[in-house]
Scaffold this active site. Sequence first.
Site, PDB file in Angstrom:
ATOM      1  CE  LYS A 112     -10.781  45.498 115.233  1.00 52.83           C
ATOM      2  NZ  LYS A 112      -9.756  44.396 114.891  1.00 52.83           N
ATOM      3  CG  ASP A 142      -6.446  43.933 115.122  1.00 49.35           C
ATOM      4  OD1 ASP A 142      -5.912  42.928 114.393  1.00 49.35           O
ATOM      5  OD2 ASP A 142      -7.598  42.912 115.782  1.00 49.35           O
ATOM      6  CD  GLU A 166      -5.240  41.502 118.422  1.00 44.81           C
ATOM      7  OE1 GLU A 166      -5.930  41.325 117.761  1.00 44.81           O
ATOM      8  OE2 GLU A 166      -5.211  42.397 118.801  1.00 44.81           O
ATOM      9  CG  ASP A 194      -6.572  36.935 116.772  1.00 46.03           C
ATOM     10  OD1 ASP A 194      -7.005  36.089 117.195  1.00 46.03           O
ATOM     11  OD2 ASP A 194      -7.828  38.108 116.632  1.00 46.03           O
ATOM     12  CE  LYS A 218      -9.767  38.860 119.342  1.00 50.10           C
ATOM     13  NZ  LYS A 218     -10.012  39.464 118.119  1.00 50.10           N
TER      14      LYS A 218
END
Length: 331
Positions: A112, A142, A166, A194, A218
């Site tokens: 992250k 991400d 991402e 995403d 997801k």
Amino acid sequence: MTPMIPVPSLDDLLDRTHVVALPMRARFRGVTTREALLIEGPRGWGEWAPFVEYSDEEAATWLAGALESAFVGLPPATQDFVEVNATIPAVEPRLVPELLARYPGCRTVKVKVVEKGQGLGEDVARVEAVREACPGVRIRVDANRGWALNQAVEAACRLGPLDYMEQPCATVEELAALRGALREKGLATRVAADESIRRARDPYRVAELRAADVAVLKVAPLGGVRRLLEIARHMGECEMSVTVASALDTAVGMNAGLVAAASLPQPQAPAGLATQSLFVEDVAAPRRLVDGRLSTAAVVPGEARLRGLAASAERRRWWIERLGRCLDHLH
């Protein structure tokens, strides 16, 4: 053919629901306690856990996925195991080795970045700590839409070789421009989408504009396993690879994610589904991570865990009121 998902009334659901609050080991996506509403349905358990800031309209799509799991049932898993990546929150570099130790055998790590109050220097240090602890590992970062275009280009240059970035930028147009800019600089870093898929009215626009190399999908935000698989097929036809990831799911939501990942053409890129280790406790015992892989066998919540992790009466009321509004959207 995708089966119709039944939409029960609120009264029909009340006796089937459990609202839980799971403590996190470290702040992740700004969350320190993960709340979720679990539905014990006739065909299995469903999880409804849209983040609290999401609108009722968006949260209703997540509810469709929970109702699919509980009232239609998950499709059978076509693989026994799924390879997964490790996940490192936006922690201090000194904490990275301890966190990585929770992911035995993982050959890919997602880090992250762009945490509020931090800068690119902290992100670079965290990524370098991963490389030092696990030489040769593939690294994804991400950014959750946190960079402007020029900042994303700078980050790609400073972070070193990456599997992909991402959702580095907010818009599909920026992702497309970044993809071109990275090629011009001779960088092999791929761009992954995403939010530009799961929070878009048109999830296919990313593919149409060739704005990304990878689709991160997801289950919950897309409305269920079957819809995810439909989108994945389209992305594959557009020469995009697919990574199935968790929306910070409990063990119940992870059942659906693992089935989805196992149902895609094999071999698949490591899935972002080993996030149970981010919780201090979960509603079911953690799946054992063996050589970087997780079993796709379904787990069910334990009664003692549901009681011990039950949210307060006030938070349960909040979730039940929200459930009623989102059922109205689905009706």
